[in-house]
Design a protein around this motif. Structure first.
Motif, mmCIF file in Angstrom:
data_model
loop_
_atom_site.group_PDB
_atom_site.id
_atom_site.type_symbol
_atom_site.label_atom_id
_atom_site.label_comp_id
_atom_site.label_asym_id
_atom_site.label_seq_id
_atom_site.Cartn_x
_atom_site.Cartn_y
_atom_site.Cartn_z
ATOM 1 N N LEU A 143 0.848 -1.249 0.005
ATOM 2 C CA LEU A 143 0.152 0.000 0.064
ATOM 3 C C LEU A 143 0.891 1.145 0.043
ATOM 4 O O LEU A 143 2.033 1.400 0.510
ATOM 5 N N GLU A 144 0.424 2.367 -0.627
ATOM 6 C CA GLU A 144 1.015 3.640 -0.442
ATOM 7 C C GLU A 144 0.926 4.307 0.867
ATOM 8 O O GLU A 144 0.040 3.657 1.932
ATOM 9 N N LEU A 145 1.845 5.195 1.108
ATOM 10 C CA LEU A 145 1.956 5.630 2.677
ATOM 11 C C LEU A 145 0.453 6.096 2.927
ATOM 12 O O LEU A 145 0.048 5.887 4.154
ATOM 13 N N LYS A 146 -0.172 6.951 2.054
ATOM 14 C CA LYS A 146 -1.480 7.595 2.561
ATOM 15 C C LYS A 146 -2.435 6.311 3.043
ATOM 16 O O LYS A 146 -3.276 6.729 3.971
ATOM 17 N N ALA A 147 -2.765 5.407 1.923
ATOM 18 C CA ALA A 147 -3.729 4.458 2.357
ATOM 19 C C ALA A 147 -3.309 3.960 3.361
ATOM 20 O O ALA A 147 -4.306 3.170 4.162
ATOM 21 N N ARG A 148 -2.045 3.593 3.805
ATOM 22 C CA ARG A 148 -1.842 2.740 5.030
ATOM 23 C C ARG A 148 -2.094 3.507 6.085
ATOM 24 O O ARG A 148 -2.577 2.900 7.103
ATOM 25 N N ASP A 149 -1.796 4.591 6.375
ATOM 26 C CA ASP A 149 -2.369 5.466 7.416
ATOM 27 C C ASP A 149 -3.751 5.402 7.369
ATOM 28 O O ASP A 149 -4.487 5.530 8.355
ATOM 29 N N ILE A 150 -4.714 5.641 6.279
ATOM 30 C CA ILE A 150 -6.149 5.496 6.525
ATOM 31 C C ILE A 150 -6.551 4.150 6.957
ATOM 32 O O ILE A 150 -7.413 3.980 7.571
ATOM 33 N N LEU A 151 -5.905 3.127 6.408
ATOM 34 C CA LEU A 151 -6.493 1.844 6.877
ATOM 35 C C LEU A 151 -6.064 1.403 8.190
ATOM 36 O O LEU A 151 -6.685 0.717 8.964
ATOM 37 N N ARG A 152 -4.938 2.030 8.745
ATOM 38 C CA ARG A 152 -4.551 1.645 10.047
ATOM 39 C C ARG A 152 -5.567 2.513 11.124
ATOM 40 O O ARG A 152 -6.154 1.663 12.095
ATOM 41 N N ASP A 153 -5.937 3.586 10.769
ATOM 42 C CA ASP A 153 -7.089 4.167 11.498
ATOM 43 C C ASP A 153 -8.289 3.662 11.465
ATOM 44 O O ASP A 153 -8.915 3.484 12.562
ATOM 45 N N PHE A 154 -8.602 3.225 10.209
ATOM 46 C CA PHE A 154 -9.971 2.290 10.141
ATOM 47 C C PHE A 154 -9.827 1.261 11.063
ATOM 48 O O PHE A 154 -10.930 0.747 11.656
ATOM 49 N N VAL A 155 -8.948 0.384 11.059
ATOM 50 C CA VAL A 155 -8.718 -0.888 11.598
ATOM 51 C C VAL A 155 -8.828 -0.685 13.077
ATOM 52 O O VAL A 155 -9.540 -1.292 13.983
ATOM 53 N N GLU A 156 -8.154 0.257 13.597
ATOM 54 C CA GLU A 156 -7.971 0.523 15.158
ATOM 55 C C GLU A 156 -9.679 0.858 15.475
ATOM 56 O O GLU A 156 -9.855 0.346 16.482
ATOM 57 N N LYS A 157 -10.419 1.895 14.715
ATOM 58 C CA LYS A 157 -11.652 2.246 15.236
ATOM 59 C C LYS A 157 -12.486 1.032 14.960
ATOM 60 O O LYS A 157 -13.470 0.747 15.860
ATOM 61 N N PHE A 158 -12.351 0.120 13.848
ATOM 62 C CA PHE A 158 -13.270 -0.797 13.937
ATOM 63 C C PHE A 158 -13.117 -2.217 14.996
ATOM 64 O O PHE A 158 -14.014 -2.618 15.495
ATOM 65 N N ILE A 159 -11.875 -2.460 15.476
ATOM 66 C CA ILE A 159 -11.553 -3.262 16.482
ATOM 67 C C ILE A 159 -12.333 -2.682 17.703
ATOM 68 O O ILE A 159 -12.782 -3.502 18.452
#
Length: 1175
Positions: A370-386
């Motif tokens: 993943l690109e750096l921007k998409a990586r940060d977005i997905l990390r934030d989404f995964v934390e909120k989802f958990i």
């Protein structure tokens, strides 16, 4: 402007055939697309709907539904893709819905909903099974896949940047309605929007090329568009409300969207810090440069203009033989020629077609960047989802799977377990990153880190996971099995982290989860079975399989070391046979008669040894039981060539393995060679060659690899041990060429055959005759049962061995008496000749000491040997005849013996009783069979459960036969656990309890007799009231049939002592009679029938007379045969009113004695034994 009905692109299968779709249908579809609308005349940048836009959209939808779906074709979809309906019409209509326009269920909202209803089937996945595809599918699917990629690109890069947002806006009126008031149409609209989002995120570029890289629709672009248009927030809102607000299938579609968002993404990459990211980029750059250097070195040996001529090189060995190699590369290196020879010798096995999909490419094992921007977005989404959506979504999905909902298929199960494994891994990585990044000394709430994943850390989920893994393995669903392996691996990692937590509550939860995880034996054995099942699965499957086994073994070993005793639940099959009637003539009569409980128990007890006597259909049922767990024994299941081959197949890919994967293999091989001492399994020429090439070959493992040092130490140690063993046993050089068989492993490893540990055969269940019958009648019933099943050979053998036992025991007593008489005469003579010397010698007992050896009931017939162990009826008959079982060895059959204390007269009596019943079997009433009078003997645990004990361990009822009228009587309704046994009133030490006088006494004129009468009436009234209480503690179905086994064991021991005393008195009586006869000069041991008659008469007289006065004093009241002057026996505190004492008189045999049988539960009464049997 109307669209022109062009013939379309040429057919990829048949280029000569230009039009693959019916021209009339194409023209009709194009006319509908034209009527939908187009660019405005005044402003071409704006899209203007036609007058009948909504009916046109419905017509196109009907064409897709009735033509393509019904006929299983893609003609309409092909025409719509060529007409660019999605790019030029649908997206323009959706994008033209401005944010300031109201969201209402009319006007523009209905048109947008109709556009979504068209886009969902046009973007639906085109996965078809090869056996289901037709020529129409092969023609259209490649074109439609390319069209779907264009659809996704147009959606993500639309100029308005609100296509996805407007799709979500269509669901807002439905979401605003409460879940109780929401109808099916509202749920269908929400599901439609979710399906369209699922289709969009699922579309990927399967084969990117130099000219079409697919960067516009890759994962990074999708995640960025979803975040920019609030799709991720929409998904979080739905996930947090699943189960409460959203209950009709939204959970499965939401899981699919989440699966396609995170699949192939490494969770470690998302939570990697900046410093670690820079180090990783540096390592990657170094690796790429090294690969470039290797490629340059390889290309340096490539053909040029000057070396394109053929070359043949021959190599001559010491023995004069030659080998020929073609190619100039044999001149460039020392070993290149030999390597080419070895390559030419390789056996190329024919690869069969992968019909079952074992080698099928799976999207689970892919890795994407993943690109750096998409990586940060997905990390934030995964934390909120958990934190907010994991528990509700996973709980709802688990309930749906348990109820087998219609929308749960194999793909949904695969996604379910993959998502759980991925999110648990992400949570573990996030927790590790938080531990590294937090400030020193800052408090951390470790228990809160596990609350977000609590829905999968329970027993229900573990049971579901175990069941599905077994189902996937049995049905060879390899992709779903791979997802479940990833899931259970991450579950075990999480349990391990919880066990090391500083919070006691987390440690307790981890302890319970481990007990649940390791309790079922099938879950333990499936780990071994999965490891053995590897054949041609891809590398990712091997990686997941070996990681699962590694974590499972390590966690299980640690759990066993922490607990002294570990138990597991095992399952086995129990066979039962329905016995058919043995008499052919009785088959019609007994065909519809159900078997009694006693017959069922008897048949079950003799199921293994009565195969020759009864036949029937075998039925099996599964029973479970707990047994102690032995980790060494379980670990030995991995010590086989099949498991070794799986790890070796993974090790052959060492150039692609990272440090963790190689260390995993090294630890397993170390477990084989060092811990289990089974290095003979690795003593194979292919394994030796692989290890040598890894460390010394041209394609050796680079020294910069993280596992190089550990691998080098293991290889050196293994080779050292192997060469020592080869020097000690040169014959092992031959074994290098072959795979070791299980039967020869122990011999090859230790140099001696494996010890054979025989397994003890399970004994038949103990039987007994139903109570209420005398011993003679019980023997007759068992004999009749044996005769009915044609086992007369057993009875013949019994008569023979009992006759031998009588002869041997009689001869021993005669010899002992003669020796004793001779010693007495010699001592008397010595006293006369030398009184002083005789006085110094020890005195000779007055009566001889009889200590005969036990008589072993032996036979040469194998069927009788087996019957002595497996035939319950024969064993019962032996017990009734006085035989006892003696165990020789735990691994051998037991021996049946006649005890040393059994006198010859008893043996002879039992033999005559047996012969009597064989000659004249007992007769029974109609419908009664001897088998129905037999039943399984209850065990001590069963008897203890059926009877309640008092607090002091005694009986609850009084010892008197008649009820006591005292105030302390126990009545129904009293709690037996609160009952305190009272002392009988006859006890001289009993002191009545003193009562405190009341402060105020009422003066009454009643006499003492009137007070007593009043108290008596009050007691009777209370008894009448309490006697109506029916308590489940006292009412048992088998109370009358079963007795307290502990009481009868004490009774049996008492009777055994009495019998020994009586037999000793009989021996003394016989010796006295024989001595008197000898002194009268009548001689001893006269031949003929007179001797036998005298012996039998003396034995009968002894039995009838009951022995001498001294014997009566010795026997007392404990003897089975009781005399007139004997005191009454002392009976245990137990009453059974239904079985009086019985006097059994055997009129069939004049030489047998009458025996008073004391019924169970009744105190013995003195009885007179008649001296004349005829009377």
């Amino acid at each position: 402007m109307p669209r022109k009905a062009s013939p379309g692109p040429p057919d990829p299968i048949d280029p000569q055939h230009q039009d693959v779709v019916d021209p009339h249908m194409r023209a009709h579809i194009y006319s509908l697309c034209t009527a939908l609308g187009g660019p405005s005349i005044t402003d071409p940048s704006k899209y203007e709907l036609g007058d009948e836009a909504l009916p046109v959209l419905k017509d196109i939808r009907q064409w897709l539904r009735l033509y393509d779906r019904t006929l299983n074709r893609f003609d309409v979809a092909r025409c719509l893709s060529e007409a660019e309906l999605v790019q030029k019409d649908l997206l323009e209509i959706i994008g033209g819905w401005r944010e300031d326009e109201p969201v209402e269920r009319r006007g523009k909202w209905r048109v947008i909903l109709a556009c979504i209803e068209l886009m969902a089937p046009l973007t639906w996945p085109l996965d078809k099974q090869s056996e289901q595809m037709t020529l129409n599918h092969h023609r259209h699917i490649p074109v439609l896949e390319h069209a779907q990629r264009r659809y996704k690109k147009a959606i993500l890069q639309h100029p308005t940047r609100r296509i996805l947002r407007n799709i979500i806006r269509t669901t807002l009126p439905c979401i605003a309605v409460s879940s109780q008031d929401r109808d099916e149409r509202d749920d269908a609209i929400i599901n439609l929007a979710l399906h369209l989002l699922r289709n969009i995120v699922q579309i990927e570029h399967r084969s990117p090329s130099e000219f079409d890289t697919g960067e516009e629709i890759n994962r990074s672009a999708t995640i960025a568009a979803f975040a920019d248009q609030n799709v991720l927030d929409f998904l979080l809102m739905l996930a947090s409300g699943v189960g409460d607000e959203f209950r009709n299938g939204q959970d499965v579609v939401l899981m699919g969207i989440l699966f396609h968002l995170v699949k192939g993404v490494e969770p470690e990459v998302l939570f990697r810090g900046e410093k670690e990211e820079r180090e990783k980029m540096g390592r990657d750059l170094t690796r790429i440069l090294r690969m470039e250097d290797e490629m340059k070195r390889a290309n340096s040996k490539a053909a040029t203009r000057h070396n394109r001529f053929g070359t043949t090189v021959w190599l001559e060995r010491e023995d004069g033989t030659r080998s020929f190699v073609s190619g100039q590369d044999a001149l460039l290196a020392k070993t290149a020629g030999l390597e080419n020879i070895d390559k030419s010798k390789k056996f190329k096995k024919r690869v069969a077609p992968d019909i079952k999909g074992v080698r099928k490419w799976t999207d689970i094992g892919t890795r994407i960047t993943l690109e750096l921007k998409a990586r940060d977005i997905l990390r934030d989404f995964v934390e909120k989802f958990i934190d907010a959506g994991f528990n509700p979504l996973m709980h709802s999905l688990r309930r749906a799977i348990e109820h087998d909902n219609d929308n749960i298929d194999e793909e949904a199960l695969k996604q379910f377990f993959y998502i759980i494994g991925w999110l648990l891994r992400a949570e573990r990585v996030r927790r590790q990153a938080a531990t590294k990044n937090r400030a020193k000394g800052a408090p951390v709430e470790e228990s809160e880190l596990f609350t977000g994943i609590a829905s999968v850390l329970n027993q229900e989920f573990l049971v579901l996971l175990q069941m599905r893994m077994k189902e996937f393995f049995d049905n060879k669903m390899w992709q779903a099995l791979q997802a479940s392996m990833q899931c259970i691996t991450q579950v075990m990692y999480t349990i391990q982290d919880m066990g090391m937590s500083r919070i006691q509550e987390d440690q307790d939860i981890a302890e319970n989860l481990q007990m649940r995880l390791f309790y079922d034996e099938p879950m333990l054995t499936i780990m071994v079975d999965i490891l053995k099942s590897y054949s041609r699965q891809p590398m990712a499957w091997l990686d997941n399989c070996t990681e699962m086994v590694h974590v499972h073994l390590r966690l299980l070993e640690r759990f066993v070391q922490q607990h002294e005793h570990v138990y597991i639940r095992t399952k086995r099959r129990k066979r039962k046979k329905a016995v058919k009637p043995t008499n052919p003539g009785d088959g019609a009569q007994n065909a519809d008669t159900p078997a009694t409980a006693a017959e069922t128990d008897n048949n079950d007890a003799n199921a293994d040894d009565n195969d020759g006597h009864s036949s029937g259909e075998e039925n099996s049922r599964q029973i479970t039981q707990d047994r102690a767990f032995d980790f060494d024994r379980f670990e030995s299941k991995y010590m086989n060539p099949t498991c070794i081959n799986t790890y070796i197949a993974f090790l052959k890919m060492y150039q692609e393995l990272n440090t963790d994967q190689l260390m995993r293999i090294i630890k397993f091989l170390h477990r084989v060679t060092e811990k289990k001492k089974m290095d003979i399994l690795l003593t194979r020429i292919d394994i030796v060659n692989l290890l040598y090439n890894m460390m010394q070959g041209p394609e050796r493992l680079p020294k910069s690899h993280g596992a190089y040092k550990a691998m080098d130490e293991f290889v050196r140690h293994f080779f050292r041990k192997m060469f020592k063993k080869l020097q000690k046993t040169p014959a092992l050089y031959v074994e290098l060429l072959f795979t070791k068989l299980p039967g020869s492993l122990h011999y090859l490893q230790n140099g001696e055959p494996a010890p054979i540990i025989p397994k003890r055969i399970r004994e038949a269940a103990a039987l007994e005759v139903k109570p209420g019958l005398s011993r003679d009648e019980q023997i007759g019933i068992v004999v009749a049962a044996l005769l009915n099943s044609d086992r007369i050979s057993y009875l013949t053998w019994l008569k023979t061995v009992f006759q031998q036992a009588y002869d041997e025991r009689r001869s021993f007593e005669d010899e002992t008496n003669a020796r004793h008489a001779l010693e007495l005469s010699e001592r008397a003579q010595l006293v006369e000749e030398n009184p002083d010397e005789a006085a110094a010698l020890p005195p000779i007992p007055e009566h001889p000491v009889l200590d005969p050896p036990a008589f072993v009931l032996s036979t040469e017939h194998e069927d009788i040997k087996t019957a002595l162990y497996k035939d319950g009826q024969l064993r019962l008959l032996l017990t009734l005849l006085g035989a006892q079982k003696r165990d020789i060895n735990a691994a051998k059959l037991s021996q049946w013996i006649i005890p040393e204390t059994t006198p010859p007269v008893t043996i002879l009596s039992n033999l005559r009783t047996l012969q009597t019943h064989i000659d004249a079997p007992p007769e029974f009433d109609d419908g009664v069979t001897p088998e129905s009078l037999l039943r399984r003997k209850p065990t001590s645990s069963t008897a203890a459960k059926r009877k309640l004990k008092s607090p002091d361990g005694g009986a609850l009822m009084s010892s008197d036969s008649e009820p006591n009228d005292s105030d302390n009587d126990f009545l129904l309704g009293d709690d037996p656990r609160q009952r305190i046994p009272t002392r009988p009133s006859s006890d001289p030490n009993h002191k009545p309890k003193k009562k405190r006088p009341s402060r105020s006494r009422r003066n009454d004129d009643k006499t003492e007799e009137e007070k007593k009468e009043q108290r008596r009436l009050r007691r009777l009234k209370e008894k009448e009231k309490r006697s109506k209480i029916k308590s489940a503690m006292w009412i048992e179905e088998e109370d009358e049939a079963d007795d307290d086994e502990g009481f009868w064991e004490r009774e049996e021991e008492m009777r055994r002592r009495n019998r020994e005393r009586f037999r000793e008195s009989v021996r003394m009586r016989e010796w006295a009679v024989e001595k008197a006869v000898a002194e009268r000069g009548e001689g001893m041991g006269e031949s003929g029938e007179s001797d036998e008659e005298d012996e039998e008469k003396s034995e009968d007289e002894v039995m009838r007379d009951g022995g001498s006065d001294d014997e009566e004093k010795d026997a007392g009241g404990d003897s089975d045969v009781e005399m007139l002057d004997a005191p009454p026996p002392v009976v245990e505190q137990r009453v059974n009113k239904k079985r009086p004492a019985e006097v059994v008189d055997d009129d069939d045999d004049d030489d047998d004695d009458d025996v008073v049988v004391a019924s169970k539960g009744r105190p013995r009464k003195r009885a007179v034994v008649d001296s004349d049997d005829e009377e």
